[in-house]
Write an enzyme that holds these catalytic residues in place. Sequence first.
Site, PDB file in Angstrom:
ATOM      1  N   GLU A   1      22.089 -44.537  -0.581  1.00 25.45           N
ATOM      2  CA  GLU A   1      23.358 -43.328  -0.317  1.00 25.45           C
ATOM      3  C   GLU A   1      24.559 -43.210   0.186  1.00 25.45           C
ATOM      4  O   GLU A   1      24.541 -44.102   1.785  1.00 25.45           O
ATOM      5  CB  GLU A   1      22.525 -42.664   0.272  1.00 25.45           C
ATOM      6  CG  GLU A   1      23.108 -41.265   0.849  1.00 25.45           C
ATOM      7  CD  GLU A   1      23.618 -40.261  -0.262  1.00 25.45           C
ATOM      8  OE1 GLU A   1      22.683 -40.010  -1.169  1.00 25.45           O
ATOM      9  OE2 GLU A   1      24.649 -40.484  -0.474  1.00 25.45           O
ATOM     10  N   LYS A   2      25.339 -43.727  -0.223  1.00 26.93           N
ATOM     11  CA  LYS A   2      26.858 -43.612  -0.743  1.00 26.93           C
ATOM     12  C   LYS A   2      27.343 -43.012   0.546  1.00 26.93           C
ATOM     13  O   LYS A   2      28.593 -42.848   0.860  1.00 26.93           O
ATOM     14  CB  LYS A   2      27.590 -44.260  -1.573  1.00 26.93           C
ATOM     15  CG  LYS A   2      27.930 -42.450  -2.511  1.00 26.93           C
ATOM     16  CD  LYS A   2      28.947 -42.130  -3.565  1.00 26.93           C
ATOM     17  CE  LYS A   2      28.980 -40.970  -4.785  1.00 26.93           C
ATOM     18  NZ  LYS A   2      27.648 -41.629  -5.600  1.00 26.93           N
ATOM     19  N   HIS A   3      26.754 -41.743   0.880  1.00 24.59           N
ATOM     20  CA  HIS A   3      27.502 -40.993   1.900  1.00 24.59           C
ATOM     21  C   HIS A   3      27.732 -41.363   3.316  1.00 24.59           C
ATOM     22  O   HIS A   3      28.383 -40.331   4.292  1.00 24.59           O
ATOM     23  CB  HIS A   3      27.238 -39.458   1.724  1.00 24.59           C
ATOM     24  CG  HIS A   3      27.885 -38.846   0.341  1.00 24.59           C
ATOM     25  ND1 HIS A   3      27.025 -38.550  -0.819  1.00 24.59           N
ATOM     26  CD2 HIS A   3      29.453 -37.791   0.194  1.00 24.59           C
ATOM     27  CE1 HIS A   3      27.803 -38.039  -1.731  1.00 24.59           C
ATOM     28  NE2 HIS A   3      29.425 -37.794  -0.807  1.00 24.59           N
TER      29      HIS A   3
ATOM     30  N   HIS B   1      32.682 -44.505  -2.809  1.00 23.41           N
ATOM     31  CA  HIS B   1      31.862 -43.167  -3.080  1.00 23.41           C
ATOM     32  C   HIS B   1      34.015 -42.747  -3.327  1.00 23.41           C
ATOM     33  O   HIS B   1      34.849 -43.143  -3.643  1.00 23.41           O
ATOM     34  CB  HIS B   1      32.179 -42.351  -1.737  1.00 23.41           C
ATOM     35  CG  HIS B   1      32.501 -41.204  -1.748  1.00 23.41           C
ATOM     36  ND1 HIS B   1      32.971 -40.083  -2.446  1.00 23.41           N
ATOM     37  CD2 HIS B   1      31.230 -39.958  -1.931  1.00 23.41           C
ATOM     38  CE1 HIS B   1      33.240 -38.601  -2.234  1.00 23.41           C
ATOM     39  NE2 HIS B   1      31.498 -38.490  -2.009  1.00 23.41           N
TER      40      HIS B   1
ATOM     41  N   HIS C   1      36.502 -34.206  -5.544  1.00 25.32           N
ATOM     42  CA  HIS C   1      35.897 -35.010  -5.080  1.00 25.32           C
ATOM     43  C   HIS C   1      36.305 -36.280  -3.888  1.00 25.32           C
ATOM     44  O   HIS C   1      37.033 -37.377  -3.801  1.00 25.32           O
ATOM     45  CB  HIS C   1      35.074 -35.825  -5.176  1.00 25.32           C
ATOM     46  CG  HIS C   1      33.479 -35.947  -4.911  1.00 25.32           C
ATOM     47  ND1 HIS C   1      32.833 -36.805  -6.148  1.00 25.32           N
ATOM     48  CD2 HIS C   1      33.264 -36.017  -4.533  1.00 25.32           C
ATOM     49  CE1 HIS C   1      31.669 -37.052  -5.342  1.00 25.32           C
ATOM     50  NE2 HIS C   1      31.458 -36.533  -4.054  1.00 25.32           N
TER      51      HIS C   1
ATOM     52  N   CYS D   1      31.654 -34.787   2.935  1.00 22.17           N
ATOM     53  CA  CYS D   1      32.079 -34.298   1.477  1.00 22.17           C
ATOM     54  C   CYS D   1      32.536 -33.130   1.417  1.00 22.17           C
ATOM     55  O   CYS D   1      31.277 -32.523   1.036  1.00 22.17           O
ATOM     56  CB  CYS D   1      31.872 -35.788   0.350  1.00 22.17           C
ATOM     57  SG  CYS D   1      31.260 -35.430  -0.839  1.00 22.17           S
TER      58      CYS D   1
ATOM     59  N   HIS E   1      29.740 -33.202  -1.158  1.00 25.75           N
ATOM     60  CA  HIS E   1      28.163 -32.630  -0.998  1.00 25.75           C
ATOM     61  C   HIS E   1      27.957 -33.028   0.787  1.00 25.75           C
ATOM     62  O   HIS E   1      26.959 -33.325   1.009  1.00 25.75           O
ATOM     63  CB  HIS E   1      27.706 -35.027  -0.960  1.00 25.75           C
ATOM     64  CG  HIS E   1      28.308 -35.167  -2.394  1.00 25.75           C
ATOM     65  ND1 HIS E   1      29.268 -35.435  -3.882  1.00 25.75           N
ATOM     66  CD2 HIS E   1      27.236 -33.705  -4.141  1.00 25.75           C
ATOM     67  CE1 HIS E   1      29.494 -35.477  -4.853  1.00 25.75           C
ATOM     68  NE2 HIS E   1      27.945 -34.336  -5.079  1.00 25.75           N
TER      69      HIS E   1
HETATM   70 FE   LIG Z   1      30.583 -36.855  -2.554  1.00 24.00          FE
END
Ligand SMILES: [Fe+3]
Lengths: 124, 124, 124, 124
Positions: free
Chosen positions: D16-18, D46, D52, D109, D112
């Site tokens: 999960e990149k966040h 990310h 974004h 983010c 997100h």
């Molecule tokens: Fe994001």
Amino acid sequence: MKSFGKFLQSGDWKGEKHVPVIHAPEKVESGEAFELRITVGDAIGHPNTLEHHIKWFKVFFHGEGDKFPVELTNFTFDAHGELDTTTDYVGATQVKLPKTGTLYAMSYCNIHGVWENTMDITVE
Amino acid sequence: MKSFGKFLQSGDWKGEKHVPVIHAPEKVESGEAFELRITVGDAIGHPNTLEHHIKWFKVFFHGEGDKFPVELTNFTFDAHGELDTTTDYVGATQVKLPKTGTLYAMSYCNIHGVWENTMDITVE
Amino acid sequence: MKSFGKFLQSGDWKGEKHVPVIHAPEKVESGEAFELRITVGDAIGHPNTLEHHIKWFKVFFHGEGDKFPVELTNFTFDAHGELDTTTDYVGATQVKLPKTGTLYAMSYCNIHGVWENTMDITVE
Amino acid sequence: MKSFGKFLQSGDWKGEKHVPVIHAPEKVESGEAFELRITVGDAIGHPNTLEHHIKWFKVFFHGEGDKFPVELTNFTFDAHGELDTTTDYVGATQVKLPKTGTLYAMSYCNIHGVWENTMDITVE
Ligand SMILES: [Fe+3]
Ligand SMILES: [Fe+3]
Ligand SMILES: [Fe+3]
Ligand SMILES: [Fe+3]
């Protein structure tokens, strides 16, 4: 007209403990990520107490020939002894720059105001 | 030595949309709480999009005869159209000042750099 | 897994001095700018000294049915008695919302941690 | 009552990149300065564009048996392509801790929402 610029103090960080020191390569490639590290206290430590402390560093980049600077990052130092916890005066991040220019770092002491330093960086 | 001070742009807010406007009483009592309100766009609106927006206001006070300015507050504008939400360029707080001096407000546009304005305030 | 969520304290602001109070209209039109004001101390004042103070408010909006919240604003209170100057616990800005949802405000005391409050807002 | 805690998302940073990754020693001495480094993107990058991007990391420490957490630092990533300049998702500082406890890192983010991670640290 009055300008806040007159409050931006500087000096040699080897003798003046408030001046932020910029640690970065002198030369990088365009768009190459590099570590940018700002510190206060390399030569002389600054107090870190509730009464007297550095609160933040703020960093901008100005590209040669550009009209405006771009903000890169802010570091805040938030623990000044609460429950015997401290955040020391080091702030590091990574940046990518498009061209040769100048890094500007500022630091703020709650008692002694705003200090600045600059570093030229060559981008190939 | 280079100083970031040269990037602090100003002008008449009636004609230059980036200049922060300081709204405060001209005269207050020492230690009396008053509302301090900073705005951009009183005369000409500034865009508020992901590509082009004001990111923050920063405010200092410098007391007459003091050596250093004291930071009062930061306002950040964080929504620039995400899910059709925006934070507009108004930042207000309350402050207490000990003596006559000058308020310094700065604003930062991600495209057009840093702008400033000042206001003298009499404290009795 | 541990989550920071367990540290978000709440309560009735009439009896608990750390809880941020959200002042906003109960109903606005979609895309209409309105004043959003967060305060601490409406009923009981909180100290503002170097040793003990509120440092910031942080505000998010969560639209009904949305997956994620959007950050609206941060207010920092930076003077806690330096040169007899204080920034009091009021933070106001203007926002535009696209739909009905909930405002979340957080405040941080350097001694007593993070506090939160929420307010539902109807957008027509 | 509603709590913002429900928006603090987590997961395995390898997938999960966040999720912020906390880099710190597992064991330090009481009051010994150590480097605390937070990153996003160790496994999966990310995006970093105006539309974004990650805006900030926020870090707290909670000492074993303590009632409240203490804020350590904030890192903001402010360049997202302006004039081809970017600030990448690395934030490092130095801290001193008094006792065994847990580090809490959050990242935000703009699309997100908020993500968190924790790391236990032994202080001898
Ligand atoms: Fe994001
Ligand atoms: Fe100092
Ligand atoms: Fe602009
Ligand atoms: Fe408190």
